[in-house]
Scaffold this motif. Structure first.
Motif, PDB file in Angstrom:
ATOM      1  N   MET A   1       0.839  -1.185   0.000  1.00 18.56           N
ATOM      2  CA  MET A   1       0.000   0.000   0.000  1.00 18.56           C
ATOM      3  C   MET A   1       0.880   1.242   0.000  1.00 18.56           C
ATOM      4  SD  MET A   1      -2.815   1.262   2.787  1.00 18.56           S
ATOM      5  CE  MET A   1      -3.515   2.912   2.660  1.00 18.56           C
ATOM      6  N   CYS A   3       1.016   5.460  -0.038  1.00 22.77           N
ATOM      7  CA  CYS A   3       0.168   6.599   0.320  1.00 22.77           C
ATOM      8  C   CYS A   3      -0.026   7.542  -0.858  1.00 22.77           C
ATOM      9  CB  CYS A   3       0.769   7.361   1.501  1.00 22.77           C
ATOM     10  SG  CYS A   3       0.551   6.541   3.090  1.00 22.77           S
ATOM     11  N   ALA A  24      -3.203   4.993  -2.012  1.00 20.17           N
ATOM     12  CA  ALA A  24      -4.330   5.483  -1.214  1.00 20.17           C
ATOM     13  C   ALA A  24      -4.874   6.806  -1.738  1.00 20.17           C
ATOM     14  CB  ALA A  24      -3.894   5.650   0.249  1.00 20.17           C
ATOM     15  N   THR A  25      -4.070   7.520  -2.523  1.00 20.57           N
ATOM     16  CA  THR A  25      -4.491   8.815  -3.062  1.00 20.57           C
ATOM     17  C   THR A  25      -4.282   8.847  -4.567  1.00 20.57           C
ATOM     18  OG1 THR A  25      -2.289   9.793  -2.726  1.00 20.57           O
ATOM     19  CG2 THR A  25      -3.872   9.987  -0.912  1.00 20.57           C
ATOM     20  N   SER A  39     -12.897   1.992   3.080  1.00 26.26           N
ATOM     21  CA  SER A  39     -12.289   1.201   2.008  1.00 26.26           C
ATOM     22  C   SER A  39     -10.772   1.173   2.117  1.00 26.26           C
ATOM     23  CB  SER A  39     -12.708   1.759   0.642  1.00 26.26           C
ATOM     24  OG  SER A  39     -12.300   3.112   0.505  1.00 26.26           O
ATOM     25  N   LEU A  40     -10.167   2.296   2.550  1.00 23.82           N
ATOM     26  CA  LEU A  40      -8.722   2.330   2.735  1.00 23.82           C
ATOM     27  C   LEU A  40      -8.304   1.485   3.939  1.00 23.82           C
ATOM     28  CD1 LEU A  40      -7.612   6.020   2.056  1.00 23.82           C
ATOM     29  CD2 LEU A  40      -7.342   4.016   0.593  1.00 23.82           C
ATOM     30  N   LYS A  43      -8.121  -2.081   2.888  1.00 23.69           N
ATOM     31  CA  LYS A  43      -6.913  -2.356   2.096  1.00 23.69           C
ATOM     32  C   LYS A  43      -5.674  -2.388   2.979  1.00 23.69           C
ATOM     33  CE  LYS A  43      -8.552  -0.657  -2.362  1.00 23.69           C
ATOM     34  NZ  LYS A  43      -8.347   0.292  -3.478  1.00 23.69           N
ATOM     35  N   LEU A  65      -5.467   5.483  10.089  1.00 23.51           N
ATOM     36  CA  LEU A  65      -5.554   4.341   9.180  1.00 23.51           C
ATOM     37  C   LEU A  65      -4.798   3.144   9.751  1.00 23.51           C
ATOM     38  CD1 LEU A  65      -6.564   3.598   6.249  1.00 23.51           C
ATOM     39  CD2 LEU A  65      -4.240   4.136   5.499  1.00 23.51           C
TER      40      LEU A  65
END
Length: 275
Positions: A1, A3, A24-25, A39-40, A43, A65
Motif C-alpha cells: 500500500m 500513500c 491510497a491517493t 475502504s482504505l 486495504k 488508518l
C-alpha cells in the motif's frame, strides 16, 4: 500500500510481478488532506508493507488508518512500515514550529520525490526492505534495483542537460512542494502565493505580490501543481503578464506522466519550453 502515486510507481518498478500495489491517493488530491475511509482501512488491513512519504505529510489520516487497520505488519518500527523521508536528509527544517506559521512540517519539507538523487537512495532502501520481507525473491529484487538505477541515472543525465538553460530563472510558487525540484535545477523562488503554508492566497497577499512583481521585471513564471486551485495564480498572471505553468505533481497528474520517469520527463520539458 502506497500513500501517494509516486511511491506506488516506484514500488511497482522495484517489485515487478512479485508484488501487487495500489495508492491510497490520486494525483488530483492534496495528500495533506485525505480521509481514512473504510475502504482504505480494509486495504491497509491486508497490506504486507506500507510505503508513504512521512515527515508528517499524512499526519491527518495515516495514524488513524494504521490504528483502525489493526494490521501488525505495517505498524511503526515494523519491517512493513516504510517512510521515504526517513531514508534521506530533508531541507527547510524550521527552527521553531507554532500554529501562527501555518501548515509547517517540523521535520522538514516532505516532498522528496522531486529530487532524483534522493529518489535513488529511497529506491535502494525500499528494495532492501522488500528483500527483508520477501527473502525468497531477494535476487529478483536486487536485479530490478540494478536495472532501475541504470535507467534512472541515465535519465538524470538527460534531464540535467535539458534543464541547463533554467539555472537562475526566477519563479513564484503556490506552495513549497517544488522546493527539491527547484533546488536541483537551480531555479530561484522569489515568493509564494500562499501567505503561510497551507493558507490559501488572500486578496491582500495577492495585491502585495502584484506590487512585488511590478517592481521586479525578472520574474519568469508562476508555478502551480495540477491539484491546486489556480484562481489566485491566474489573477496575478492577468494583472502582471507573468505566465502560469501548470505542472503534474505526481504520477497520473496528466496524460504524459504514467510513471516516475515520464513524470520527470514531462515536467523538465515543460519548464525548459515554457520558463
Amino acid at each position: 500500500m502506497a500513500c501517494e502515486p509516486e511511491w506506488q510507481s516506484l514500488a511497482q518498478t522495484l517489485g515487478g510481478d512479485k508484488i501487487d500495489s495500489f495508492s491510497a491517493t490520486t494525483a488530483f488530491q492534496d495528500p495533506h488532506h485525505i480521509e481514512a475511509r473504510p475502504s482504505l482501512i480494509v486495504k491497509a488491513r491486508h497490506a504486507d508493507i506500507i510505503f508513504c512519504t512521512g515527515a508528517d505529510l499524512e499526519i491527518g489520516w495515516l495514524p488513524l488508518l494504521l490504528t483502525k487497520s489493526a494490521n501488525p505488519l505495517i505498524q511503526s518500527n515494523q519491517p512493513g512500515y516504510f517512510m521515504a523521508s526517513d531514508q534521506v536528509e530533508l531541507i527547510e527544517k524550521p527552527s521553531r514550529v507554532d500554529r501562527s506559521q501555518g501548515d509547517v512540517h517540523a521535520a522538514g519539507n516532505p516532498h522528496v520525490h522531486w529530487d532524483p538523487y534522493r529518489v535513488l537512495k529511497i529506491a535502494e532502501a525500499f528494495s532492501s526492505r522488500l528483500q527483508t520481507i520477501d527473502s525468497v525473491n531477494s535476487r529478483y529484487y536486487q536485479q530490478r534495483l540494478v536495472d532501475f538505477t541504470s535507467t534512472w541515472q541515465a535519465a538524470i543525465n538527460t534531464w540535467e542537460s535539458q534543464a541547463s538553460t533554467l539555472k537562475n530563472k526566477r519563479v513564484i510558487v503556490y506552495h513549497k512542494n517544488w522546493s527539491y525540484l527547484l533546488n536541483w535545477l537551480q531555479i530561484d523562488v522569489i515568493a509564494d502565493l500562499e501567505p503561510k503554508p497551507g493558507v490559501p492566497p488572500s486578496s491582500a497577499h495577492l495585491t502585495s505580490l502584484l506590487e512585488l512583481v511590478r517592481g521586479n521585471s525578472d520574474v519568469d513564471s508562476i508555478l502551480i501543481a495540477n491539484y491546486q486551485n489556480d484562481r489566485g495564480a491566474k489573477w496575478l498572471s492577468k494583472k502582471s503578464g507573468i505566465a502560469v505553468i501548470d505542472l503534474p505533481f505526481t504520477v497520473g497528474g496528466n496524460k504524459n506522466s504514467d510513471d516516475l520517469i515520464s513524470l520527470y520527463n514531462d515536467v523538465v520539458l515543460k519548464l525548459k519550453n515554457e520558463l
